[in-house]
Design a protein around this motif. Structure first.
Motif, mmCIF file in Angstrom:
data_model
loop_
_atom_site.group_PDB
_atom_site.id
_atom_site.type_symbol
_atom_site.label_atom_id
_atom_site.label_comp_id
_atom_site.label_asym_id
_atom_site.label_seq_id
_atom_site.Cartn_x
_atom_site.Cartn_y
_atom_site.Cartn_z
ATOM 1 N N SER A 95 118.856 -14.997 147.194
ATOM 2 C CA SER A 95 118.971 -15.013 148.651
ATOM 3 C C SER A 95 119.192 -13.565 149.061
ATOM 4 C CB SER A 95 120.154 -15.883 149.102
ATOM 5 O OG SER A 95 121.378 -15.234 148.801
ATOM 6 N N CYS A 96 119.320 -13.289 150.368
ATOM 7 C CA CYS A 96 119.412 -11.887 150.809
ATOM 8 C C CYS A 96 120.758 -11.265 150.456
ATOM 9 C CB CYS A 96 119.123 -11.773 152.306
ATOM 10 S SG CYS A 96 120.536 -12.047 153.387
ATOM 11 N N LYS A 97 121.812 -12.100 150.290
ATOM 12 C CA LYS A 97 123.174 -11.675 149.941
ATOM 13 C C LYS A 97 123.851 -10.830 151.033
ATOM 14 C CE LYS A 97 122.221 -11.847 144.980
ATOM 15 N NZ LYS A 97 122.190 -11.160 143.706
ATOM 16 N N ASN A 98 123.235 -10.740 152.188
ATOM 17 C CA ASN A 98 123.727 -9.838 153.234
ATOM 18 C C ASN A 98 123.932 -10.470 154.593
ATOM 19 O OD1 ASN A 98 124.488 -7.161 152.857
ATOM 20 N ND2 ASN A 98 122.429 -6.686 152.066
ATOM 21 N N CYS A 99 123.501 -11.688 154.779
ATOM 22 C CA CYS A 99 123.601 -12.296 156.115
ATOM 23 C C CYS A 99 124.921 -13.064 156.242
ATOM 24 C CB CYS A 99 122.404 -13.210 156.363
ATOM 25 S SG CYS A 99 122.426 -14.701 155.352
ATOM 26 N N ASP A 100 125.200 -13.585 157.438
ATOM 27 C CA ASP A 100 126.421 -14.359 157.678
ATOM 28 C C ASP A 100 126.555 -15.515 156.695
ATOM 29 O OD1 ASP A 100 127.314 -12.803 159.679
ATOM 30 O OD2 ASP A 100 126.907 -14.236 161.315
ATOM 31 N N SER A 101 125.462 -16.237 156.507
ATOM 32 C CA SER A 101 125.515 -17.406 155.605
ATOM 33 C C SER A 101 125.830 -16.983 154.180
ATOM 34 C CB SER A 101 124.182 -18.161 155.623
ATOM 35 O OG SER A 101 123.906 -18.629 156.906
ATOM 36 N N CYS A 102 125.143 -15.944 153.696
ATOM 37 C CA CYS A 102 125.380 -15.484 152.330
ATOM 38 C C CYS A 102 126.814 -14.990 152.172
ATOM 39 C CB CYS A 102 124.384 -14.406 151.941
ATOM 40 S SG CYS A 102 122.713 -15.048 151.683
ATOM 41 N N HIS A 103 127.342 -14.297 153.200
ATOM 42 C CA HIS A 103 128.726 -13.821 153.128
ATOM 43 C C HIS A 103 129.728 -14.969 153.077
ATOM 44 C CE1 HIS A 103 127.516 -9.619 154.764
ATOM 45 N NE2 HIS A 103 127.516 -9.669 153.447
ATOM 46 N N PHE A 109 121.717 -21.683 153.273
ATOM 47 C CA PHE A 109 121.374 -21.484 154.684
ATOM 48 C C PHE A 109 121.099 -20.006 154.978
ATOM 49 C CE2 PHE A 109 124.503 -25.158 154.942
ATOM 50 C CZ PHE A 109 123.518 -26.136 155.000
ATOM 51 N N CYS A 110 120.753 -19.225 153.975
ATOM 52 C CA CYS A 110 120.464 -17.795 154.153
ATOM 53 C C CYS A 110 119.520 -17.604 155.341
ATOM 54 C CB CYS A 110 119.822 -17.217 152.874
ATOM 55 S SG CYS A 110 119.309 -15.501 153.066
ATOM 56 N N ILE A 111 119.972 -16.772 156.270
ATOM 57 C CA ILE A 111 119.218 -16.588 157.513
ATOM 58 C C ILE A 111 117.873 -15.921 157.245
ATOM 59 C CG2 ILE A 111 119.275 -15.277 159.704
ATOM 60 C CD1 ILE A 111 122.429 -16.009 159.558
ATOM 61 N N ASN A 112 117.827 -15.119 156.191
ATOM 62 C CA ASN A 112 116.561 -14.469 155.834
ATOM 63 C C ASN A 112 115.743 -15.293 154.844
ATOM 64 O OD1 ASN A 112 116.985 -12.090 157.454
ATOM 65 N ND2 ASN A 112 118.654 -11.640 156.033
HETATM 66 ZN ZN LIG Z 1 121.296 -14.347 153.363
#
Ligand SMILES: [Zn+2]
Ligand SMILES: [Zn+2]
Length: 351
Positions: A95-103, A109-112
Motif C-alpha cells: 500500500s502507499c504507507k503514507n495516507c490517513d488510512s495507512c497511518h 482502505f489505502c486512499i491511493n
Molecule cells: Zn495508503
C-alpha cells in the motif's frame, strides 16, 4: 528487474478454465521475503475475478489470497523474518504507507489504492499482480504475516481472508463475554464467525434459512440456532442481539435482521457487495440501530487475529484439493458444496 519463472494456475479469459502457466516473480529486493508456497485457500472472490464478475479483471488471472508458506530467501534489510519461518500472505501485498488510512493501520482502505495480491497493478514488474495459485511468491516484509506454529498450517490458510473478514468486525465492535451475537449464513465466512464469537465469550446464535445446518453450527460453537424463515422464532428473538455479523454473499432483505438488534446495536455486512433492496427507515429509527460494512482488516489486525487463533487453537474446517482439481473445486464452491473451505496442496504443482 531480475525475475524467476514459476509454475502457476491461471485463467486466460473470463470463460476459460484455469490451466497450468508460467509467471514471472521478482527476485528479492532489500525488504522482500521470498516464500515457498505450501497451501492456498480458495475464496469465492477468486471465482468472481476469474469470471470477471466485478468487471475489472486483467488476464491472465492467477488467483489466490490465502497463502501459507515457508520463507526461503530474505532481502538484505529484512528484520522481521528468518529462513524457514512459517508465514502467510493475505489479500494485500503493498500500500502507499503514507495516507490517513495507512497511518491508522487500515491498509485495506489505502486512499491511493492498496496493492491486492492478484489483479492489482504490479509496482515492481509492471502488468498486474499474480496470486497464490503458484509455487512461490515474493512479498514486502511489511505485508507478510507470522503463522503460529501450533496450529494446523492447512487450516490456517483461510484465516488470511475468511478469518480476518469475520474477526475484524467482531473485534472492532468490541464483542465481549456475555454479548448475544448473531452470525447470519453458515459458509466459509460464517463458520469462522461462529468460531471467533464463541472464543470471545459471546452467546452465539447461528441465523440460517436451513434447519439442516443446525447440528454443524452447534459443533462449530453456536449455542443456539435461529431459523430465519420461522416467523415465530424471529419474533421471539426481536430486539435482543448486541451484534449481528451478516455473511450472506448476495443482495437480500436485511429488514428482518435489523428487527433482531437491540437499541444501539449494529449489524455488519461482510458478504454482499451489491444492492440490498430497500431498508425500512423506521426499523433503524425505532432503536437507534446501525447497519455497517467491513472489508478484511489491516496488517496489524490480521496479525492480532492470527495470534488469537494461536492462543485459542482456531483454524478453518478445510477440504484439501490438488491444483489440477481446481476447476472442479470452483464448481463446488459455487454450489456451496464445501465444508467450509477448499485449500490447495501446492505440492501437487511442484512435481
Ligand atoms: Zn495508503
Ligand atoms: Zn477472499
Amino acid at each position: 528487474m531480475k525475475t524467476t519463472k514459476l509454475k502457476a494456475y491461471g485463467a486466460s479469459t473470463n470463460t476459460a478454465d484455469l490451466e497450468l502457466m508460467e509467471i514471472d516473480r521478482r527476485e528479492v529486493g532489500a525488504n522482500d521475503v521470498k516464500i515457498d508456497i505450501l497451501y492456498c485457500g480458495i475464496c469465492h472472490s477468486d471465482i468472481h475475478q476469474v469470471r470477471n464478475d466485478w468487471k475489472n479483471s486483467k488476464y491472465p488471472v492467477v488467483p489466490g489470497h490465502e497463502i501459507i508458506g515457508r520463507v526461503v530467501e530474505l532481502g538484505s534489510e529484512v528484520t522481521k523474518y528468518k529462513q524457514g519461518d512459517l508465514v502467510g500472505v493475505g489479500c494485500m501485498v503493498d500500500s502507499c504507507k503514507n495516507c490517513d488510512s495507512c497511518h491508522q493501520d487500515l491498509e485495506q482502505f489505502c486512499i491511493n489504492g492498496a496493492t491486492f495480491t492478484y489483479n492489482s497493478p504490479d509496482k515492481h514488474l509492471g502488468g498486474h499482480t499474480f496470486g497464490g495459485y503458484s509455487t512461490g511468491v515474493t512479498v514486502n516484509q511489511d505485508f507478510v504475516l507470522k503463522i503460529p506454529e501450533n496450529i494446523d498450517a492447512r487450516g490456517a490458510a483461510p484465516l488470511l481472508c475468511a478469518g480476518i473478514t469475520t474477526f475484524s468486525p467482531l473485534n472492532h465492535w468490541n464483542v465481549k463475554k456475555g454479548d448475544k451475537v448473531g452470525i447470519v449464513g453458515l459458509g466459509g465466512l460464517g463458520h469462522m464467525g461462529v468460531k471467533f464469537a464463541n472464543a470471545m465469550g459471546a452467546h452465539v446464535v447461528m441465523i440460517t434459512t436451513s434447519p439442516n445446518k443446525a447440528e454443524d453450527a452447534k459443533r462449530l460453537g453456536a449455542h443456539e440456532v435461529l431459523i430465519s424463515k420461522d416467523q415465530e422464532q424471529m419474533s421471539a428473538h426481536a430486539n435482543s442481539f448486541d451484534f449481528i455479523l451478516n455473511t450472506v454473499p448476495v443482495g437480500h432483505d436485511i429488514n428482518p435482521y435489523v428487527n433482531l438488534l437491540k437499541i444501539d446495536a449494529t449489524m455488519v455486512l461482510v458478504g454482499a457487495v451489491e444492492p440490498l433492496g430497500s431498508v425500512n427507515g423506521g426499523g433503524l429509527i425505532m432503536g437507534r440501530k446501525r447497519v455497517a460494512g467491513s472489508l478484511i482488516g489491516g496488517i496489524k489486525e490480521t496479525q492480532e487475529m492470527l495470534d488469537f487463533c494461536g492462543e485459542h487453537n482456531i483454524t478453518s474446517d478445510v477440504e484439501m484439493v490438488n491444483m489440477q482439481d481446481v476447476n472442479n473445486a470452483f464448481e463446488r464452491v459455487v454450489a456451496a458444496d464445501v465444508k467450509y473451505r477448499f485449500v490447495i496442496d501446492m505440492e501437487s504443482l511442484k512435481n
